[in-house]
Design a protein around this motif. Structure first.
Motif, PDB file in Angstrom:
ATOM      1  N   GLU A  45     -27.440  -0.560  14.319  1.00  0.00           N
ATOM      2  CA  GLU A  45     -26.737  -0.962  15.539  1.00  0.00           C
ATOM      3  C   GLU A  45     -25.624  -1.964  15.296  1.00  0.00           C
ATOM      4  O   GLU A  45     -24.825  -2.237  16.190  1.00  0.00           O
ATOM      5  N   PHE A  46     -25.566  -2.524  14.082  1.00  0.00           N
ATOM      6  CA  PHE A  46     -24.668  -3.653  13.824  1.00  0.00           C
ATOM      7  C   PHE A  46     -23.197  -3.337  14.093  1.00  0.00           C
ATOM      8  O   PHE A  46     -22.516  -4.089  14.793  1.00  0.00           O
ATOM      9  N   GLU A  47     -22.680  -2.251  13.552  1.00  0.00           N
ATOM     10  CA  GLU A  47     -21.247  -1.961  13.680  1.00  0.00           C
ATOM     11  C   GLU A  47     -20.825  -1.753  15.132  1.00  0.00           C
ATOM     12  O   GLU A  47     -19.841  -2.341  15.596  1.00  0.00           O
ATOM     13  N   ALA A  48     -21.561  -0.941  15.875  1.00  0.00           N
ATOM     14  CA  ALA A  48     -21.215  -0.689  17.276  1.00  0.00           C
ATOM     15  C   ALA A  48     -21.339  -1.959  18.104  1.00  0.00           C
ATOM     16  O   ALA A  48     -20.492  -2.253  18.954  1.00  0.00           O
ATOM     17  N   PHE A  49     -22.395  -2.735  17.857  1.00  0.00           N
ATOM     18  CA  PHE A  49     -22.596  -3.991  18.580  1.00  0.00           C
ATOM     19  C   PHE A  49     -21.432  -4.937  18.308  1.00  0.00           C
ATOM     20  O   PHE A  49     -20.876  -5.539  19.230  1.00  0.00           O
ATOM     21  N   THR A  50     -21.060  -5.068  17.050  1.00  0.00           N
ATOM     22  CA  THR A  50     -19.956  -5.960  16.661  1.00  0.00           C
ATOM     23  C   THR A  50     -18.666  -5.563  17.367  1.00  0.00           C
ATOM     24  O   THR A  50     -17.968  -6.414  17.936  1.00  0.00           O
ATOM     25  N   LYS A  51     -18.337  -4.290  17.349  1.00  0.00           N
ATOM     26  CA  LYS A  51     -17.109  -3.826  18.012  1.00  0.00           C
ATOM     27  C   LYS A  51     -17.136  -4.141  19.507  1.00  0.00           C
ATOM     28  O   LYS A  51     -16.142  -4.586  20.075  1.00  0.00           O
ATOM     29  N   ARG A  52     -18.281  -3.900  20.143  1.00  0.00           N
ATOM     30  CA  ARG A  52     -18.397  -4.140  21.584  1.00  0.00           C
ATOM     31  C   ARG A  52     -18.256  -5.620  21.911  1.00  0.00           C
ATOM     32  O   ARG A  52     -17.503  -6.000  22.812  1.00  0.00           O
ATOM     33  N   VAL A  53     -18.948  -6.468  21.176  1.00  0.00           N
ATOM     34  CA  VAL A  53     -18.922  -7.911  21.445  1.00  0.00           C
ATOM     35  C   VAL A  53     -17.522  -8.480  21.229  1.00  0.00           C
ATOM     36  O   VAL A  53     -17.034  -9.270  22.035  1.00  0.00           O
ATOM     37  N   ILE A  54     -16.858  -8.049  20.178  1.00  0.00           N
ATOM     38  CA  ILE A  54     -15.489  -8.519  19.921  1.00  0.00           C
ATOM     39  C   ILE A  54     -14.535  -7.999  21.004  1.00  0.00           C
ATOM     40  O   ILE A  54     -13.670  -8.726  21.486  1.00  0.00           O
ATOM     41  N   SER A  55     -14.731  -6.757  21.440  1.00  0.00           N
ATOM     42  CA  SER A  55     -13.860  -6.202  22.493  1.00  0.00           C
ATOM     43  C   SER A  55     -14.054  -6.938  23.818  1.00  0.00           C
ATOM     44  O   SER A  55     -13.153  -6.949  24.656  1.00  0.00           O
ATOM     45  N   LEU A  56     -15.223  -7.561  23.997  1.00  0.00           N
ATOM     46  CA  LEU A  56     -15.484  -8.332  25.217  1.00  0.00           C
ATOM     47  C   LEU A  56     -14.983  -9.776  25.111  1.00  0.00           C
ATOM     48  O   LEU A  56     -15.181 -10.572  26.020  1.00  0.00           O
ATOM     49  N   GLY A  57     -14.343 -10.098  23.993  1.00  0.00           N
ATOM     50  CA  GLY A  57     -13.681 -11.392  23.870  1.00  0.00           C
ATOM     51  C   GLY A  57     -14.440 -12.474  23.134  1.00  0.00           C
ATOM     52  O   GLY A  57     -13.996 -13.632  23.121  1.00  0.00           O
ATOM     53  N   ALA A  58     -15.554 -12.155  22.491  1.00  0.00           N
ATOM     54  CA  ALA A  58     -16.286 -13.184  21.750  1.00  0.00           C
ATOM     55  C   ALA A  58     -15.423 -13.695  20.594  1.00  0.00           C
ATOM     56  O   ALA A  58     -14.766 -12.919  19.898  1.00  0.00           O
ATOM     57  N   GLU A  59     -15.435 -15.006  20.421  1.00  0.00           N
ATOM     58  CA  GLU A  59     -14.638 -15.646  19.377  1.00  0.00           C
ATOM     59  C   GLU A  59     -15.446 -15.755  18.089  1.00  0.00           C
ATOM     60  O   GLU A  59     -16.583 -16.218  18.097  1.00  0.00           O
ATOM     61  N   ILE A  60     -14.848 -15.343  16.986  1.00  0.00           N
ATOM     62  CA  ILE A  60     -15.496 -15.433  15.668  1.00  0.00           C
ATOM     63  C   ILE A  60     -15.248 -16.830  15.102  1.00  0.00           C
ATOM     64  O   ILE A  60     -14.124 -17.331  15.153  1.00  0.00           O
ATOM     65  N   TRP A  61     -16.304 -17.453  14.564  1.00  0.00           N
ATOM     66  CA  TRP A  61     -16.164 -18.795  13.993  1.00  0.00           C
ATOM     67  C   TRP A  61     -16.326 -18.826  12.473  1.00  0.00           C
ATOM     68  O   TRP A  61     -16.021 -19.840  11.835  1.00  0.00           O
ATOM     69  N   LYS A  62     -16.759 -17.749  11.867  1.00  0.00           N
ATOM     70  CA  LYS A  62     -16.964 -17.738  10.420  1.00  0.00           C
ATOM     71  C   LYS A  62     -17.007 -16.290   9.952  1.00  0.00           C
ATOM     72  O   LYS A  62     -17.458 -15.413  10.671  1.00  0.00           O
ATOM     73  N   GLU A  63     -16.546 -16.059   8.744  1.00  0.00           N
ATOM     74  CA  GLU A  63     -16.653 -14.731   8.124  1.00  0.00           C
ATOM     75  C   GLU A  63     -17.910 -14.727   7.254  1.00  0.00           C
ATOM     76  O   GLU A  63     -18.246 -15.727   6.630  1.00  0.00           O
ATOM     77  N   ASN A  64     -18.577 -13.594   7.208  1.00  0.00           N
ATOM     78  CA  ASN A  64     -19.815 -13.482   6.435  1.00  0.00           C
ATOM     79  C   ASN A  64     -19.531 -13.460   4.937  1.00  0.00           C
ATOM     80  O   ASN A  64     -18.685 -12.720   4.471  1.00  0.00           O
ATOM     81  N   LYS A  65     -20.286 -14.299   4.199  1.00  0.00           N
ATOM     82  CA  LYS A  65     -20.166 -14.340   2.744  1.00  0.00           C
ATOM     83  C   LYS A  65     -21.531 -14.263   2.079  1.00  0.00           C
ATOM     84  O   LYS A  65     -21.640 -14.451   0.878  1.00  0.00           O
ATOM     85  N   SER A  66     -22.574 -14.003   2.848  1.00  0.00           N
ATOM     86  CA  SER A  66     -23.909 -13.972   2.265  1.00  0.00           C
ATOM     87  C   SER A  66     -24.544 -12.602   2.443  1.00  0.00           C
ATOM     88  O   SER A  66     -23.961 -11.700   3.046  1.00  0.00           O
ATOM     89  N   GLU A  67     -25.732 -12.481   1.944  1.00  0.00           N
ATOM     90  CA  GLU A  67     -26.491 -11.222   1.981  1.00  0.00           C
ATOM     91  C   GLU A  67     -26.663 -10.734   3.403  1.00  0.00           C
ATOM     92  O   GLU A  67     -26.782 -11.517   4.331  1.00  0.00           O
ATOM     93  N   GLY A  68     -26.668  -9.427   3.577  1.00  0.00           N
ATOM     94  CA  GLY A  68     -26.856  -8.839   4.896  1.00  0.00           C
ATOM     95  C   GLY A  68     -25.565  -8.844   5.696  1.00  0.00           C
ATOM     96  O   GLY A  68     -24.600  -9.512   5.357  1.00  0.00           O
ATOM     97  N   GLN A  69     -25.554  -8.092   6.772  1.00  0.00           N
ATOM     98  CA  GLN A  69     -24.400  -8.074   7.663  1.00  0.00           C
ATOM     99  C   GLN A  69     -24.579  -9.184   8.692  1.00  0.00           C
ATOM    100  O   GLN A  69     -25.669  -9.359   9.244  1.00  0.00           O
ATOM    101  N   SER A  70     -23.509  -9.926   8.952  1.00  0.00           N
ATOM    102  CA  SER A  70     -23.553 -11.000   9.943  1.00  0.00           C
ATOM    103  C   SER A  70     -22.272 -11.032  10.752  1.00  0.00           C
ATOM    104  O   SER A  70     -21.184 -10.836  10.209  1.00  0.00           O
ATOM    105  N   LEU A  71     -22.433 -11.283  12.028  1.00  0.00           N
ATOM    106  CA  LEU A  71     -21.319 -11.549  12.926  1.00  0.00           C
ATOM    107  C   LEU A  71     -21.528 -12.963  13.438  1.00  0.00           C
ATOM    108  O   LEU A  71     -22.566 -13.262  14.028  1.00  0.00           O
ATOM    109  N   TYR A  72     -20.571 -13.839  13.187  1.00  0.00           N
ATOM    110  CA  TYR A  72     -20.648 -15.239  13.614  1.00  0.00           C
ATOM    111  C   TYR A  72     -19.729 -15.430  14.812  1.00  0.00           C
ATOM    112  O   TYR A  72     -18.509 -15.309  14.687  1.00  0.00           O
TER     113      TYR A  72
END
Length: 132
Positions: free
Chosen positions: A71-98
């Motif tokens: 679900e990660f990719e679709a969720f990420t696209k939806r949340v970003i399209s709704l205007g959520a602000e990203i505060w950090k890029e992922n640099k560790s294990e696993g997929q993360s949206l900050y």
């Protein structure tokens, strides 16, 4: 003895705005609200919004929520399209949206687990890492 996490309460400046964000953007289940707060849940976690003056944080303190890798990719696209602000890029294990919530609380949506993180540390340990 402490058994685990009971609930998380965060201070919010605008209850309706935060309720919309956590319910409509992130998909939490809303249960009740009153003049100065609301109870929601996500999975087994009880999550409380409390009307107050949030304190801005500049450190790495954040709350991480679990999501399946499917679900990660679709969720990420939806949340970003709704205007959520990203505060950090992922640099560790696993997929993360900050992302930040409407009051600037730092959130992470993460696909990994403690087990997967520990396994990644076997291959690439942090500086000064000591196994306990």
């Amino acid at each position: 003895m402490v058994l685990g996490l009971n609930h998380i309460t965060i201070a919010v400046s605008d209850l309706e705005r935060s309720l919309r964000f956590y319910r409509d953007t992130l998909g939490f289940i809303a249960h009740v609200k009153w003049d100065s707060g609301a109870y929601l849940s996500v999975g087994e976690l009880w999550f409380c919004l409390s009307l107050d003056d949030p304190c801005p944080k500049s450190d790495y303190t954040h709350v991480a929520f679990d999501i399946s890798s499917k679900e990660f990719e679709a969720f990420t696209k939806r949340v970003i399209s709704l205007g959520a602000e990203i505060w950090k890029e992922n640099k560790s294990e696993g997929q993360s949206l900050y992302i930040l919530d409407p009051d600037g609380h730092k959130l992470e949506i993460h696909t990994g687990s403690l087990e997967s993180r520990l396994e990644s540390l076997r291959a690439k340990p942090y500086s000064g890492l000591i196994w306990l």
